[in-house]
Scaffold this active site. Structure first.
Site, PDB file in Angstrom:
ATOM      1  N   HIS A 129       1.204  18.328  26.628  1.00  0.00           N
ATOM      2  CA  HIS A 129      -0.197  18.502  26.604  1.00  0.00           C
ATOM      3  C   HIS A 129      -0.889  17.682  27.577  1.00  0.00           C
ATOM      4  O   HIS A 129      -0.786  16.399  27.731  1.00  0.00           O
ATOM      5  CB  HIS A 129      -0.957  18.688  25.340  1.00  0.00           C
ATOM      6  CG  HIS A 129      -0.319  19.746  24.305  1.00  0.00           C
ATOM      7  ND1 HIS A 129       0.755  19.550  23.687  1.00  0.00           N
ATOM      8  CD2 HIS A 129      -0.876  20.873  24.023  1.00  0.00           C
ATOM      9  CE1 HIS A 129       0.979  20.525  22.883  1.00  0.00           C
ATOM     10  NE2 HIS A 129       0.115  21.461  23.023  1.00  0.00           N
ATOM     11  N   ASP A 137       0.229  22.125  28.475  1.00  0.00           N
ATOM     12  CA  ASP A 137      -0.692  23.278  28.041  1.00  0.00           C
ATOM     13  C   ASP A 137      -2.003  22.510  27.983  1.00  0.00           C
ATOM     14  O   ASP A 137      -2.231  21.436  27.886  1.00  0.00           O
ATOM     15  CB  ASP A 137      -0.347  23.723  26.540  1.00  0.00           C
ATOM     16  CG  ASP A 137       1.009  24.400  26.518  1.00  0.00           C
ATOM     17  OD1 ASP A 137       1.365  24.780  27.520  1.00  0.00           O
ATOM     18  OD2 ASP A 137       1.196  24.974  25.153  1.00  0.00           O
TER      19      ASP A 137
END
Length: 261
Positions: A203, A55
């Site tokens: 992430h 992400d």
């Protein structure tokens, strides 16, 4: 009319005219929506497959390092991209696509979905989708991940009308790498909680992600050693009993003007 009343009326009028109706803050009940495939947390199956997702990118430093690791190990991942970062680093997105990775929509500005208006949901998603659109093909399932994994009942209605498949992650596969707990701890969390059909959350942007890069170097070889195939989200979704329905027709979009704020 008193001054206080005038102020309250003015605030209400401003919200109605310029902000729009607010999305219901009630978060969806997983067990009500999961069976229809409206929101995906994981795709349990007998096949040893997992999807790794990233992400908040692209990032000029850490996304590139992650791509290097993925390329070395010969695996593909799914990247949920923030539109304003796509505009800033389009060459990294091109590399993701050229190397066979999958991309999804993660809004333009990464706003909170707890208070966002319906209009803003449309603007945030369409603005990023416009940037990602050249990568789509006829059988592409439009993937969307809301910031923080927040899905409210009304935001889900909007997203469905926009034609998105909402992808979250397995509850047991969030090692909270953004807190920098250490690469060994990130890897251990993922590997000890592993189940077939997991969607793993990591992430590649939003801060120092060197621990995530280091953890990935541990995770990927170990997954292979354990007999797991690492696939994209779309590939994992093929194991979903309603997969064919995900491709049926393009849902009508809300007639909302795309106003860039």
């Amino acid at each position: 009319m008193s001054t206080i009343v005038r102020v309250i009326v003015s605030v209400l009028l401003f919200q109605i005219l310029f902000i729009g109706p607010q999305v219901d803050a009630g978060v969806v009940n997983r067990f009500e929506v999961e069976k229809y495939g409206d929101v995906i947390w994981e795709v349990p199956s007998k096949k040893k497959q997992v999807a790794i997702t990233f992400d908040d990118g692209p990032d000029p430093v850490y996304t590139s390092q992650i791509l290097d690791v993925l390329k070395k190990e010969g695996v593909h991942a799914t990247f949920f991209l923030i539109g304003k970062r796509v505009e800033k680093y389009p060459e990294i997105v091109k590399r993701e696509l050229n190397e066979g990775h999958e991309i999804g929509n993660h809004t333009y500005n990464h706003p909170s979905f707890h208070t966002i208006s319906r209009h803003k949901v449309v603007v945030e998603t369409r603005r990023t989708e416009h940037l990602l659109d050249p990568a789509h093909h006829s059988d592409y399932i439009k993937l969307f991940r809301p910031p923080g994994g927040t899905v409210t009942k009304n935001s889900l209605k909007v997203l469905k009308k926009e034609g998105y498949k909402v992808i979250l992650w397995s509850w047991h596969q969030d090692p909270r790498d953004w807190t920098n707990p250490g690469s060994e701890r990130i890897a251990r969390h993922i590997l000890t909680n592993l189940k077939n059909g997991d969607i793993i959350l990591l992430h590649d942007s939003g801060g120092n992600r060197s621990q995530t890069v280091a953890a990935l170097k541990i995770i990927l070889p170990k997954l292979k050693e354990m007999g797991y195939e690492i696939v994209t989200v779309d590939e994992l979704l093929k194991m979903h009993p309603r997969y064919n329905e995900f491709h049926e027709g393009e849902m009508k979009k809300e007639e909302v003007p795309l106003i860039i704020e």
